[in-house]
Design an enzyme around this catalytic site. Sequence first.
Site, short mmCIF file in Angstrom:
data_model
loop_
_atom_site.label_atom_id
_atom_site.label_comp_id
_atom_site.label_asym_id
_atom_site.label_seq_id
_atom_site.Cartn_x
_atom_site.Cartn_y
_atom_site.Cartn_z
N THR A 1 0.82 -1.21 0.00
CA THR A 1 0.00 0.00 0.00
C THR A 1 0.85 1.26 0.00
OG1 THR A 1 -1.51 1.27 1.41
CG2 THR A 1 -0.11 -0.30 2.52
N ASP A 2 0.28 2.35 -0.51
CA ASP A 2 0.98 3.65 -0.45
C ASP A 2 1.08 4.17 0.99
OD1 ASP A 2 -1.69 4.33 -0.07
OD2 ASP A 2 -1.79 5.77 -1.72
N GLU A 3 0.30 3.58 1.90
CA GLU A 3 0.30 4.09 3.27
C GLU A 3 1.63 3.87 3.99
OE1 GLU A 3 -2.99 3.16 5.72
OE2 GLU A 3 -4.44 3.45 4.12
N TYR B 1 -2.06 -0.61 11.09
CA TYR B 1 -2.18 -1.30 9.79
C TYR B 1 -0.98 -1.00 8.90
CZ TYR B 1 -3.39 -1.68 4.85
OH TYR B 1 -3.34 -1.95 3.50
N LYS C 1 2.13 -3.39 7.29
CA LYS C 1 2.39 -3.53 5.85
C LYS C 1 3.84 -3.12 5.55
CE LYS C 1 -0.07 -4.57 2.99
NZ LYS C 1 -0.46 -5.89 2.42
#
Length: 339
Positions: free
Chosen positions: A128-130, A155, A159
């Site tokens: 993810t970009d997060e 979260y 990741k």
Amino acid sequence: MGETFEPKRIIVTGGCGFIGSNFVHFVVREHPEVHVTVLDKLTYAGNPENIAGLPADRVELVVGDICDAGLVDRLVADADAVVHYAAESHNDNSIADPAPFVRTNVTGTFTLIEACRRHGVRYHHVSTDEVYGDLALDDPARFTEETPYRPSSPYSSTKAASDMLVRAWVRTYGLAATISNCSNNYGPYQHVEKFIPRQITNILDGGRPKLYGDGKNVRDWIHTEDHSSAVWTILTRGLVGETYLIGADGERSNIDVLRAILRAMGRPEDDFDWVRDRPGHDRRYAIDSTKLRRELGWMPAHTDFDQGLAATIAWYRDHESWWRPAKEATEQKYAAQGQ
Ligand code: NAD
Ligand code: DAU
């Protein structure tokens, strides 16, 4: 630019979730030579209905946990590639109870890459970009493959940890892996806990949408079909050891997305509730996907957001029996959190 890797038997973890199931449909439709084994634990977010009706000789569902090393080893021994989607995926849940995020996202990834290392199997890691944290609203920058990791939530930190494991396995053991970091997906089969389906189904249910904080947070939206085509491109033509960012230039504030939903569903634009903000709420995500476009020739096809949103609204309207069973419990959980 020809395909360099032509897998015949792939494992798709999390293939009964939102993005994983869309990828399974994509592969069945576009690549008839490929057999898919879906490995999915069927948590609250996994629904076998998402892949129901696909040909049994092309798609097999194995209900199991990616942390089950024995099961994973047996499946990987028979595969050409693993495409790893399975995860605990929702930020709000990770704030309420981070433990399953650490287990599934970190230990689960470890279990898969160990099996791929043992059997010399190609591995694609869906992230993810997060992992890059957030940007200010007025910052002209977007995330690139060189942006330092700075995750904010339980979260996104799990990741980020899983990405780091993959990078280390590539360098130390020569694992044949690629990583992709994608922006916010929308489309059919997305769980009603997520922003767009929650608002659509609240309206269909006769309730009101719920907007966090000041509503100015920006997400970079991509249709899940475009995510699928990008992952396939990276799996088959990406350079082993490389990371690719996936995005479709879809930056929009939450309030703008919500107003577009309200308009499309014939409701007044102020017909929603302001609710408590998410703790640590990332302000803005923005992806620069130049590397994927230039080096692998990938382009998004679904770039008309209003059209994609209208199709998504129609899908939820037509599939009440799909979302109805999860709706009440999801809203009860949000209500208990003041959201
Ligand atoms: P989702 O929550 O809809 O689906 C997750 C799936 O994984 C479910 O089918 C669930 O049953 C399965 N699963 C969970 N724990 C498992 C375990 N221990 N063993 C086996 N299966 C398990 O998630 P999603 O939104 O489809 O996201 C899929 C992947 O894409 C995740 O890795 C997520 O980090 C990544 N991603 C999501 C987005 C997005 O916008 N949703 C954007 C970028 C990246
Ligand atoms: O950027 C990729 C990420 O996108 C993925 O890694 C995650 O798995 C995925 O869930 C998504 O994370 P977000 O936290 O951005 O998505 P979510 O749908 O939860 O929320 C989108 C935005 O909408 C966010 O700013 C919070 C806000 N929001 C969310 C809900 C559920 C609201 O304002 N109201 C809501 O009811």
